[in-house]
Write a protein that holds these residues in place. Structure first.
Motif, PDB file in Angstrom:
ATOM      1  N   PHE A   1      -1.801   9.929   5.496  1.00  0.00           N
ATOM      2  CA  PHE A   1      -1.756   8.481   5.335  1.00  0.00           C
ATOM      3  C   PHE A   1      -2.017   7.850   6.696  1.00  0.00           C
ATOM      4  N   VAL A   2      -3.087   7.078   6.797  1.00  0.00           N
ATOM      5  CA  VAL A   2      -3.471   6.413   8.045  1.00  0.00           C
ATOM      6  C   VAL A   2      -3.466   4.915   7.796  1.00  0.00           C
ATOM      7  N   ALA A   3      -2.705   4.171   8.589  1.00  0.00           N
ATOM      8  CA  ALA A   3      -2.611   2.724   8.394  1.00  0.00           C
ATOM      9  C   ALA A   3      -2.712   2.005   9.729  1.00  0.00           C
ATOM     10  N   SER A   4      -3.444   0.896   9.749  1.00  0.00           N
ATOM     11  CA  SER A   4      -3.529   0.052  10.938  1.00  0.00           C
ATOM     12  C   SER A   4      -3.286  -1.398  10.546  1.00  0.00           C
ATOM     13  N   VAL A   5      -2.507  -2.087  11.378  1.00  0.00           N
ATOM     14  CA  VAL A   5      -2.229  -3.518  11.212  1.00  0.00           C
ATOM     15  C   VAL A   5      -2.545  -4.159  12.553  1.00  0.00           C
ATOM     16  N   GLN A   6      -3.683  -4.832  12.644  1.00  0.00           N
ATOM     17  CA  GLN A   6      -4.150  -5.338  13.928  1.00  0.00           C
ATOM     18  C   GLN A   6      -4.773  -6.725  13.785  1.00  0.00           C
ATOM     19  N   GLY A   7      -4.635  -7.511  14.851  1.00  0.00           N
ATOM     20  CA  GLY A   7      -5.346  -8.774  14.962  1.00  0.00           C
ATOM     21  C   GLY A   7      -4.909  -9.873  14.024  1.00  0.00           C
ATOM     22  N   ASN A   8      -3.719  -9.740  13.397  1.00  0.00           N
ATOM     23  CA  ASN A   8      -3.283 -10.720  12.409  1.00  0.00           C
ATOM     24  C   ASN A   8      -2.357 -11.773  13.012  1.00  0.00           C
ATOM     25  N   LEU A   9      -2.232 -12.895  12.308  1.00  0.00           N
ATOM     26  CA  LEU A   9      -1.254 -13.922  12.642  1.00  0.00           C
ATOM     27  C   LEU A   9      -0.132 -13.853  11.618  1.00  0.00           C
ATOM     28  N   PHE A  10       1.110 -13.803  12.086  1.00  0.00           N
ATOM     29  CA  PHE A  10       2.278 -13.773  11.206  1.00  0.00           C
ATOM     30  C   PHE A  10       3.186 -14.956  11.537  1.00  0.00           C
TER      31      PHE A  10
ATOM     32  N   PHE B   1       7.954 -11.733   1.907  1.00  0.00           N
ATOM     33  CA  PHE B   1       9.185 -11.073   1.499  1.00  0.00           C
ATOM     34  C   PHE B   1       8.908  -9.620   1.074  1.00  0.00           C
ATOM     35  N   PRO B   2       8.326  -8.781   1.861  1.00  0.00           N
ATOM     36  CA  PRO B   2       7.629  -9.103   3.111  1.00  0.00           C
ATOM     37  C   PRO B   2       6.180  -9.493   2.817  1.00  0.00           C
ATOM     38  N   SER B   3       5.461  -9.934   3.825  1.00  0.00           N
ATOM     39  CA  SER B   3       4.036 -10.198   3.641  1.00  0.00           C
ATOM     40  C   SER B   3       3.287  -8.914   3.310  1.00  0.00           C
ATOM     41  N   VAL B   4       3.590  -7.857   4.072  1.00  0.00           N
ATOM     42  CA  VAL B   4       2.910  -6.576   3.898  1.00  0.00           C
ATOM     43  C   VAL B   4       3.953  -5.470   3.844  1.00  0.00           C
ATOM     44  N   LYS B   5       3.862  -4.618   2.836  1.00  0.00           N
ATOM     45  CA  LYS B   5       4.720  -3.442   2.744  1.00  0.00           C
ATOM     46  C   LYS B   5       3.837  -2.202   2.673  1.00  0.00           C
ATOM     47  N   ILE B   6       4.082  -1.251   3.574  1.00  0.00           N
ATOM     48  CA  ILE B   6       3.316  -0.006   3.588  1.00  0.00           C
ATOM     49  C   ILE B   6       4.297   1.148   3.499  1.00  0.00           C
ATOM     50  N   SER B   7       4.167   1.960   2.462  1.00  0.00           N
ATOM     51  CA  SER B   7       5.082   3.083   2.298  1.00  0.00           C
ATOM     52  C   SER B   7       4.325   4.253   1.694  1.00  0.00           C
ATOM     53  N   ALA B   8       4.737   5.472   2.065  1.00  0.00           N
ATOM     54  CA  ALA B   8       4.070   6.658   1.531  1.00  0.00           C
ATOM     55  C   ALA B   8       4.847   7.901   1.901  1.00  0.00           C
ATOM     56  N   CYS B   9       4.572   8.967   1.162  1.00  0.00           N
ATOM     57  CA  CYS B   9       5.046  10.301   1.519  1.00  0.00           C
ATOM     58  C   CYS B   9       3.868  11.035   2.159  1.00  0.00           C
ATOM     59  N   ALA B  10       3.834  11.074   3.459  1.00  0.00           N
ATOM     60  CA  ALA B  10       2.698  11.654   4.169  1.00  0.00           C
ATOM     61  C   ALA B  10       2.951  13.130   4.448  1.00  0.00           C
TER      62      ALA B  10
ATOM     63  N   ALA C   1       0.849  -1.193   0.000  1.00  0.00           N
ATOM     64  CA  ALA C   1       0.000   0.000   0.000  1.00  0.00           C
ATOM     65  C   ALA C   1       0.882   1.239   0.000  1.00  0.00           C
ATOM     66  N   GLY C   2       0.612   2.146  -0.922  1.00  0.00           N
ATOM     67  CA  GLY C   2       1.324   3.410  -0.952  1.00  0.00           C
ATOM     68  C   GLY C   2       2.581   3.361  -1.794  1.00  0.00           C
ATOM     69  N   GLU C   3       2.930   4.507  -2.372  1.00  0.00           N
ATOM     70  CA  GLU C   3       4.133   4.621  -3.176  1.00  0.00           C
ATOM     71  C   GLU C   3       4.403   6.096  -3.416  1.00  0.00           C
ATOM     72  N   CYS C   4       5.538   6.574  -2.957  1.00  0.00           N
ATOM     73  CA  CYS C   4       5.851   7.992  -3.102  1.00  0.00           C
ATOM     74  C   CYS C   4       6.023   8.398  -4.561  1.00  0.00           C
ATOM     75  N   SER C   5       6.717   7.586  -5.326  1.00  0.00           N
ATOM     76  CA  SER C   5       7.113   7.997  -6.667  1.00  0.00           C
ATOM     77  C   SER C   5       5.947   8.096  -7.633  1.00  0.00           C
ATOM     78  N   ASN C   6       4.796   7.508  -7.290  1.00  0.00           N
ATOM     79  CA  ASN C   6       3.674   7.503  -8.223  1.00  0.00           C
ATOM     80  C   ASN C   6       2.596   8.523  -7.876  1.00  0.00           C
ATOM     81  N   MET C   7       2.883   9.447  -6.970  1.00  0.00           N
ATOM     82  CA  MET C   7       1.852  10.389  -6.561  1.00  0.00           C
ATOM     83  C   MET C   7       1.574  11.427  -7.638  1.00  0.00           C
ATOM     84  N   GLY C   8       2.602  11.854  -8.373  1.00  0.00           N
ATOM     85  CA  GLY C   8       2.397  12.835  -9.425  1.00  0.00           C
ATOM     86  C   GLY C   8       1.804  14.110  -8.873  1.00  0.00           C
ATOM     87  N   ALA C   9       0.803  14.630  -9.578  1.00  0.00           N
ATOM     88  CA  ALA C   9       0.155  15.874  -9.163  1.00  0.00           C
ATOM     89  C   ALA C   9      -0.975  15.637  -8.183  1.00  0.00           C
TER      90      ALA C   9
END
Length: 310
Positions: free
Chosen positions: A259-268, A244-253, A212-220
């Protein structure tokens, strides 16, 4: 076997599906497209998604959903006894991903729990695992990095068992890039890196599942993004078995691009009951990767037992 017909109300604007020479007017009303075959074709026939049998593949349903502006639902009603991609003894239907990037341009909900026999998880807390019953397996063919689902919109993924053919360090299976002003991402009630019956893949498999998220693709665009991976309710819990990884979250906030992100209640990396590690945790190089510029709002786990990641 009957199948819901997608609703279609056509206003003034239209979308051209490149390379096919087909002009489809875009609907402002939400529709339900019901997948009734394990075929991975995107031909015109498989995107019809009418009440006729066998005319709506997952790929076709997603492309059909691109032609509506509202948040559509991708449901499943694959006849197990008639489809060669299903196993009659278990009721599990296996869909192989296309060997191409599937662009998703409008909001969509992919709901595997609509397949007959699927049941949501009812367990929560640090001393329990998951007991969901899944009937849709999404298998990613290890052919190239260009075979993933690219969301340029909001999206919900639920009720799928997602696996890969072999060792892979490809782009994430579900890639959310913020091209729209507002993006809501929900990943809940899925199994990643294990089959629908809970059998883990070979430990050599290293896969990226959600990005989720990507700085380089934000454009205008100044996007406002909310991403929820799992949640505090039992039905929202995901089980990640490899990564590799299971979840990747990155952004230019920024103030203009919150950018609001929550990772809760999961099994890893646990067994299905949540009480032990799988293979000493060598089945993942890393589980969760966070990379931000600015000041995002992050909620990883929590004090409440239902919020903790295991």
């Amino acid at each position: 076997m009957t199948k819901a017909r997608a609703s279609r109300n056509f206003p003034a604007h239209a979308i051209f599906l490149g390379g096919l020479g087909i002009l489809i007017t875009a609907s402002s009303s939400a529709a339900t497209f019901t997948v009734d075959t394990t075929a991975n074709s995107d031909s015109v026939f498989f995107r019809a998604c009418t009440s006729a049998p066998g005319d709506c593949s997952l790929w076709g349903a997603l492309l059909a959903a691109n032609a509506t502006a509202a948040s559509d639902t991708i449901a499943f009603n694959i006849p197990v006894a008639e489809d060669s991609g299903c196993t009659a003894a278990t009721g599990v239907c296996q869909i192989r991903t296309p060997s191409a990037v599937v662009q998703i341009t409008n909001p969509v909900i992919i709901d595997g729990y609509t397949q007959p026999g699927a049941v949501e998880n009812t367990l929560s807390g640090v001393d329990s695992g998951v007991n969901m019953t899944l009937k849709i397996e999404l298998v990613r063919a290890n052919t190239s990095s260009q075979n993933y689902f690219a969301f340029q919109s909001s999206g919900t993924i639920r009720g799928l068992a997602v696996t890969v053919d072999a060792f892979t360090i490809q782009a994430a299976q579900f890639y959310f890039s913020p091209f729209t002003p507002t993006q809501d991402i929900v990943i809940e009630g899925n199994i990643f890196g294990a089959f629908a019956d809970g059998t883990p893949q070979d430990q050599a498999v290293q896969a990226k599942f959600v990005q989720a998220g990507e700085c380089s693709n934000m454009g205008a665009v100044n996007p406002s993004t909310q991403a929820r991976i799992g949640g505090t309710l039992p039905a929202q819990r995901n089980w990640f078995v490899s990564g590799f990884p299971s979840v990747k979250i990155s952004a230019c906030a920024t103030a203009l691009s919150p950018f609001v992100a929550s990772v809760q209640g999961n099994l890893f990396g646990t067994t299905k009951n949540g009480l032990a590690a799988i293979r000493g945790q060598v089945n993942a190089w890393r589980w969760l990767e966070l990379s931000f510029n600015g000041n995002p709002t992050l909620l990883i786990g929590g004090a409440d037992a239902a919020a903790k990641n295991i």
